[in-house]
Design a protein around this motif. Structure first.
Motif, PDB file in Angstrom:
ATOM      1  N   PRO A 233      37.224  37.629  38.571  1.00 44.29           N
ATOM      2  CA  PRO A 233      37.571  36.344  39.192  1.00 44.29           C
ATOM      3  C   PRO A 233      37.472  36.337  40.707  1.00 44.29           C
ATOM      4  O   PRO A 233      38.002  37.209  41.386  1.00 44.29           O
ATOM      5  CB  PRO A 233      39.016  36.105  38.734  1.00 44.29           C
ATOM      6  CG  PRO A 233      39.548  37.466  38.438  1.00 44.29           C
ATOM      7  CD  PRO A 233      38.391  38.258  37.909  1.00 44.29           C
ATOM      8  N   ARG A 234      36.740  35.373  41.207  1.00 45.20           N
ATOM      9  CA  ARG A 234      36.747  35.003  42.618  1.00 45.20           C
ATOM     10  C   ARG A 234      37.409  33.628  42.746  1.00 45.20           C
ATOM     11  O   ARG A 234      38.172  33.386  43.656  1.00 45.20           O
ATOM     12  CB  ARG A 234      35.316  34.928  43.162  1.00 45.20           C
ATOM     13  CG  ARG A 234      34.508  36.216  43.012  1.00 45.20           C
ATOM     14  CD  ARG A 234      34.862  37.233  44.063  1.00 45.20           C
ATOM     15  NE  ARG A 234      33.938  38.370  43.998  1.00 45.20           N
ATOM     16  CZ  ARG A 234      34.215  39.527  43.409  1.00 45.20           C
ATOM     17  NH1 ARG A 234      35.379  39.695  42.816  1.00 45.20           N
ATOM     18  NH2 ARG A 234      33.346  40.512  43.404  1.00 45.20           N
ATOM     19  N   PHE A 235      37.092  32.770  41.762  1.00 42.08           N
ATOM     20  CA  PHE A 235      37.629  31.412  41.736  1.00 42.08           C
ATOM     21  C   PHE A 235      37.655  30.998  40.270  1.00 42.08           C
ATOM     22  O   PHE A 235      36.613  30.980  39.609  1.00 42.08           O
ATOM     23  CB  PHE A 235      36.718  30.498  42.563  1.00 42.08           C
ATOM     24  CG  PHE A 235      37.295  29.149  42.870  1.00 42.08           C
ATOM     25  CD1 PHE A 235      38.577  29.013  43.368  1.00 42.08           C
ATOM     26  CD2 PHE A 235      36.539  28.012  42.673  1.00 42.08           C
ATOM     27  CE1 PHE A 235      39.101  27.767  43.664  1.00 42.08           C
ATOM     28  CE2 PHE A 235      37.044  26.753  42.970  1.00 42.08           C
ATOM     29  CZ  PHE A 235      38.332  26.636  43.465  1.00 42.08           C
ATOM     30  N   THR A 236      38.830  30.704  39.750  1.00 45.35           N
ATOM     31  CA  THR A 236      38.971  30.505  38.307  1.00 45.35           C
ATOM     32  C   THR A 236      38.713  29.056  37.901  1.00 45.35           C
ATOM     33  O   THR A 236      38.844  28.134  38.714  1.00 45.35           O
ATOM     34  CB  THR A 236      40.379  30.906  37.851  1.00 45.35           C
ATOM     35  OG1 THR A 236      41.339  30.052  38.488  1.00 45.35           O
ATOM     36  CG2 THR A 236      40.671  32.371  38.178  1.00 45.35           C
ATOM     37  N   PRO A 237      38.382  28.815  36.624  1.00 42.11           N
ATOM     38  CA  PRO A 237      38.164  27.448  36.149  1.00 42.11           C
ATOM     39  C   PRO A 237      39.341  26.502  36.385  1.00 42.11           C
ATOM     40  O   PRO A 237      39.121  25.350  36.778  1.00 42.11           O
ATOM     41  CB  PRO A 237      37.865  27.642  34.658  1.00 42.11           C
ATOM     42  CG  PRO A 237      37.223  28.991  34.587  1.00 42.11           C
ATOM     43  CD  PRO A 237      37.979  29.813  35.593  1.00 42.11           C
ATOM     44  N   PRO A 238      40.606  26.928  36.182  1.00 43.78           N
ATOM     45  CA  PRO A 238      41.700  25.980  36.461  1.00 43.78           C
ATOM     46  C   PRO A 238      41.759  25.544  37.923  1.00 43.78           C
ATOM     47  O   PRO A 238      42.070  24.380  38.215  1.00 43.78           O
ATOM     48  CB  PRO A 238      42.958  26.769  36.054  1.00 43.78           C
ATOM     49  CG  PRO A 238      42.479  27.725  35.023  1.00 43.78           C
ATOM     50  CD  PRO A 238      41.118  28.141  35.499  1.00 43.78           C
ATOM     51  N   LEU A 239      41.457  26.450  38.842  1.00 41.11           N
ATOM     52  CA  LEU A 239      41.458  26.070  40.256  1.00 41.11           C
ATOM     53  C   LEU A 239      40.315  25.105  40.554  1.00 41.11           C
ATOM     54  O   LEU A 239      40.484  24.147  41.320  1.00 41.11           O
ATOM     55  CB  LEU A 239      41.358  27.315  41.135  1.00 41.11           C
ATOM     56  CG  LEU A 239      42.594  28.217  41.160  1.00 41.11           C
ATOM     57  CD1 LEU A 239      42.322  29.462  42.002  1.00 41.11           C
ATOM     58  CD2 LEU A 239      43.818  27.473  41.674  1.00 41.11           C
ATOM     59  N   LEU A 240      39.164  25.345  39.953  1.00 43.42           N
ATOM     60  CA  LEU A 240      38.047  24.427  40.152  1.00 43.42           C
ATOM     61  C   LEU A 240      38.355  23.064  39.528  1.00 43.42           C
ATOM     62  O   LEU A 240      38.032  22.013  40.113  1.00 43.42           O
ATOM     63  CB  LEU A 240      36.766  25.010  39.547  1.00 43.42           C
ATOM     64  CG  LEU A 240      35.494  24.183  39.773  1.00 43.42           C
ATOM     65  CD1 LEU A 240      35.195  24.009  41.248  1.00 43.42           C
ATOM     66  CD2 LEU A 240      34.304  24.834  39.056  1.00 43.42           C
ATOM     67  N   ALA A 270      35.787  21.843  29.854  1.00 39.88           N
ATOM     68  CA  ALA A 270      35.418  22.591  28.647  1.00 39.88           C
ATOM     69  C   ALA A 270      35.578  24.089  28.866  1.00 39.88           C
ATOM     70  O   ALA A 270      35.997  24.815  27.956  1.00 39.88           O
ATOM     71  CB  ALA A 270      33.982  22.259  28.252  1.00 39.88           C
ATOM     72  N   SER A 271      35.271  24.558  30.076  1.00 37.72           N
ATOM     73  CA  SER A 271      35.428  25.990  30.355  1.00 37.72           C
ATOM     74  C   SER A 271      36.902  26.381  30.325  1.00 37.72           C
ATOM     75  O   SER A 271      37.260  27.462  29.847  1.00 37.72           O
ATOM     76  CB  SER A 271      34.802  26.347  31.709  1.00 37.72           C
ATOM     77  OG  SER A 271      35.564  25.868  32.798  1.00 37.72           O
ATOM     78  N   ASP A 280      36.096  34.312  36.357  1.00 40.67           N
ATOM     79  CA  ASP A 280      35.457  33.480  37.372  1.00 40.67           C
ATOM     80  C   ASP A 280      34.806  32.259  36.725  1.00 40.67           C
ATOM     81  O   ASP A 280      34.391  32.303  35.559  1.00 40.67           O
ATOM     82  CB  ASP A 280      34.386  34.287  38.114  1.00 40.67           C
ATOM     83  CG  ASP A 280      33.887  33.576  39.356  1.00 40.67           C
ATOM     84  OD1 ASP A 280      34.576  33.619  40.383  1.00 40.67           O
ATOM     85  OD2 ASP A 280      32.805  32.954  39.289  1.00 40.67           O
ATOM     86  N   PHE A 281      34.696  31.178  37.486  1.00 43.88           N
ATOM     87  CA  PHE A 281      34.099  29.965  36.922  1.00 43.88           C
ATOM     88  C   PHE A 281      32.608  30.117  36.646  1.00 43.88           C
ATOM     89  O   PHE A 281      31.990  29.220  36.063  1.00 43.88           O
ATOM     90  CB  PHE A 281      34.377  28.746  37.800  1.00 43.88           C
ATOM     91  CG  PHE A 281      33.551  28.642  39.062  1.00 43.88           C
ATOM     92  CD1 PHE A 281      32.453  27.804  39.114  1.00 43.88           C
ATOM     93  CD2 PHE A 281      33.890  29.363  40.194  1.00 43.88           C
ATOM     94  CE1 PHE A 281      31.694  27.681  40.271  1.00 43.88           C
ATOM     95  CE2 PHE A 281      33.148  29.243  41.359  1.00 43.88           C
ATOM     96  CZ  PHE A 281      32.043  28.407  41.399  1.00 43.88           C
TER      97      PHE A 281
END
Length: 309
Positions: A233-240, A270-271, A280-281
């Motif tokens: 993870p650098r940037f997760t789907p929930p944060l995006l 969906a992710s 990571d996203f």
């Protein structure tokens, strides 16, 4: 007062906050850090920083940076940092690097003003590896004199700091930026899957794309994740997803149609729905491959991410 004489506090030493604070400490800034999980702050002692026992211990500092996940986290920190008495005074300046809504930012600004504390919105672009490579970008808004007061500190955080105007304009800049990250990553996933299903190895396609006119630093440093299927993870789907929610809300308020962004928001949702919320996203690549009936395998090929020291 020059940055060399300012007493600086830092709240939030997570994935992004720790390397950002480290850059200030390594530059010789008089730095004291605090984190909810103290163990995540302790390694900064090796770079010359002190570790505070409480957030309130930073009240007498000239500048306090905050790097937090949500506006609720910022609310909690400001309650401790500013105190709850009319006689309490906060630090000289709070520089908030979190990604929050313009409305939450404005509320934080008002709260700081009640205690005589200046407030600068200063969200950033980059990930931890970008920070360590000196490539971080900062966009700031608030009073110009406040920006000028801390510009020397901002210069140590990375490649550039841009002043975007008064109020909360920096928040909109950062939200728009993150919408583009999501749209570009989804597009990159789609064309990569198209190429691979047609017989082109992912590393070959991405190497060509990164050296072409449509390549960018972002597509280059996302390429190792796509080639190796490494979703550290650098940037997760929930944060995006949070940023897409903020961006689409801003678009509605400003009557701006964003059809491509709206569709990408559903794919980001969906992710999240897959339950892979700690990766990571870049997992958008996996979802696209599954939709195309393509089984992905890691490719054991070295990939330059463009961030080598």
């Amino acid at each position: 007062m020059t940055w060399t004489r300012q007493r600086v506090g830092w709240v939030g030493t997570g994935r992004m906050g720790a390397p950002m604070a480290e850059r200030l400490a390594r530059a010789g800034v008089d730095l004291t850090v605090w984190n909810r999980t103290r163990a995540k702050a302790e390694p900064l002692r090796e770079q010359g920083a002190a570790v505070a026992d409480t957030i309130a211990g930073l009240r007498d500092h000239d500048v306090v940076f905050t790097m937090l996940s949500t506006s609720e986290d910022l609310d909690h920190v400001l309650a401790e940092l500013l105190g709850d008495s009319g006689e309490d005074r906060g630090p000289g300046v709070v520089v908030d690097c979190s990604t929050i809504s313009p409305e939450a930012s404005a509320a934080a600004r008002r709260r700081c003003a009640e205690r005589g504390t200046e407030f600068l919105a200063a969200p950033v672009s980059g990930n931890p590896k970008v920070v360590r490579a000196g490539g971080l970008s900062v966009v700031c808004s608030g009073p110009r004199e406040t920006y000028d007061r801390v510009s020397g500190l901002l210069a140590h955080l990375g490649r550039s700091a841009t002043y975007a105007g008064e109020g909360e304009t920096a928040r909109l800049v950062k939200i728009a930026h993150n919408l583009m990250l999501g749209v570009v990553t989804q597009t990159l996933a789609e064309v990569t899957v198209l190429a691979e299903k047609g017989g082109v190895p992912r590393h070959a396609f991405l190497s060509f794309l990164n050296d072409s006119v449509v390549g960018s630093p972002f597509t280059r440093y996302k390429s190792p994740a796509f080639v190796h299927l490494d979703y550290t993870p650098r940037f997760t789907p929930p944060l995006l997803r949070k940023d897409f929610d903020l961006g689409l809300a801003a678009a509605r308020a400003l009557d701006v149609p964003m059809p491509v962004t709206a569709l990408t928001a559903q794919l980001v949702q969906a992710s999240v729905g897959t339950g892979r919320v700690t990766e990571d996203f870049a997992i958008l690549l996996d979802l696209q491959a599954a939709a195309a009936g393509l089984k992905l395998e890691p490719e054991a090929v070295p990939v330059d991410d463009g961030l080598s020291a």
